[in-house]
Design a protein around this motif. Structure first.
Motif, short mmCIF file in Angstrom:
data_model
loop_
_atom_site.label_atom_id
_atom_site.label_comp_id
_atom_site.label_asym_id
_atom_site.label_seq_id
_atom_site.Cartn_x
_atom_site.Cartn_y
_atom_site.Cartn_z
N VAL A 43 -82.16 25.14 55.27
CA VAL A 43 -81.64 24.51 56.58
C VAL A 43 -80.40 24.64 56.94
N ASP A 44 -80.61 25.03 58.28
CA ASP A 44 -79.14 25.41 58.82
C ASP A 44 -78.73 26.67 58.24
N GLY A 45 -79.44 27.68 57.91
CA GLY A 45 -78.92 28.61 57.22
C GLY A 45 -78.50 28.43 55.65
N LEU A 46 -78.71 27.39 55.06
CA LEU A 46 -78.45 27.23 53.80
C LEU A 46 -79.58 27.13 52.81
N THR A 47 -79.60 27.43 51.49
CA THR A 47 -80.57 27.26 50.69
C THR A 47 -80.21 26.70 49.36
N LYS A 88 -82.34 31.14 62.24
CA LYS A 88 -81.36 30.65 61.22
C LYS A 88 -81.17 29.11 61.25
N ASP A 89 -81.92 28.58 62.60
CA ASP A 89 -81.94 27.17 62.63
C ASP A 89 -83.26 26.49 62.02
N ALA A 91 -86.03 25.15 59.78
CA ALA A 91 -86.24 24.44 58.50
C ALA A 91 -87.44 24.79 57.90
N GLU A 123 -92.42 26.52 57.62
CA GLU A 123 -91.63 25.93 58.81
C GLU A 123 -91.95 24.48 58.74
N TRP A 280 -74.84 17.21 51.93
CA TRP A 280 -74.66 18.39 52.86
C TRP A 280 -73.36 18.81 53.01
N VAL A 284 -72.83 22.76 52.33
CA VAL A 284 -71.89 23.56 53.08
C VAL A 284 -70.91 24.24 52.21
#
Length: 287
Positions: A43-47, A88-89, A91, A123, A280, A284
């Motif tokens: 999500v938003d480039g994060l895992t 990258k955006d 989900a 996705e 979140w 981050v």
């Protein structure tokens, strides 16, 4: 059946576009149910906690008498290779999976000679923060380790969860609040659960009847670091009837508000909102 839209599949050493067929009709996992999986999120480039999910699928395989063939470190690298094909955006739901291919001479016991492995990247959007669920009671219960592989995220456990959902939905609820064999609350049919009372959090103590989730552990650590008291305790239906707020904790949506349990209604309260903020913020910070 796909739950989302675009899918990429890792199988036999490379990535493929689409929902690839990976299992044969005579595979042990197909007709004996010897399959395990795990779930992580992009999500938003994060895992968040991707390594822990990859490590857990290997532990689940061992619990189901399968031989894991990919290290968690390699699995993380493979996942990131597959994610490079998504924006990258996006989900994305990340599912590494193992299954037995052969059985022993009795057929029942999975053979360690060969283990199937695949990763599905699908996705699936995150639910809206205000998208709440309602919980109803169910007559179906979580099993104990003596009766089922409760220490694995095994596919064979999930038909029971499906029965819980069907029963609760038939009574007008979107999910079920599930008890263990002793009649104490274990979790919902789809995720771990928290309740708040007088500014403190409570969650069912991990007693081996349900999978104590990675996201559950992250919420507990985040709240304790934030100065909120979190109790892992024996909880009953009566405790949830007396709760100020309730939320679900699972990998798919991380935090899901609960707006009611049977005849009891809840507001989406400050600790439910704080759970999302803390999660979140932590994700981050871990990058």
């Amino acid at each position: 059946m796909a739950a989302g839209s675009r899918i990429r599949t890792y199988f036999e050493g490379c990535w493929h576009e689409g929902d690839l067929a990976v299992m044969k009709a005579a595979d042990h996992g197909m007709w004996q149910g010897s399959s395990v999986f795990d779930g992580a999120r992009f999500v938003d480039g994060l895992t968040p906690d991707l390594y822990l999910h990859c490590a857990r699928v290997n532990r689940s395989a061992e619990a189901l008498m399968l031989r894991p063939t990919i290290s968690p470190e390699d699995m993380v690298q493979i996942v990131w290779e597959g994610l490079s094909g998504f924006p990258k955006d996006a989900a994305v739901y990340i599912r590494p999976m193992y299954w037995a291919i052969h059985g022993d001479e009795t057929v029942l016991v999975p053979s360690k000679e060969a283990t199937g492995f695949a990763i599905s990247l699908e996705e699936i959007p995150m639910a809206a923060p205000e998208a709440a669920q309602t919980l109803g009671k169910t007559s179906f219960r979580r099993p104990v380790l003596a009766d089922a592989v409760c220490n694995a995220k095994a596919g064979c456990l999930y038909p029971n969860n499906g029965r819980m959902l069907v029963e609760a939905r038939a009574r007008g609820f979107s999910n079920a609040l599930v008890t263990d064999a002793m009649g104490n609350v274990a979790e919902s049919a789809t995720a771990n659960i928290f309740m708040a009372r007088d500014g403190e959090l409570f969650t069912p103590i991990a007693n081996g009847t349900f999978l104590s989730g990675i996201t559950r552990a992250r919420h507990i650590a985040n709240f304790r670091a934030d100065g909120v008291k979190v109790h892992e305790a024996v909880l009953t239906y009566a405790d949830f009837e007396a709760a100020d707020e309730v939320f679900l904790s699972g990998n798919l949506n991380k935090v899901t508000p609960v707006s009611g349990f049977e005849d009891t209604s809840y507001q989406i309260g400050p600790l439910t909102r704080r759970a999302r903020e803390l999660y979140w913020d932590w994700a981050v910070s871990e990058g």
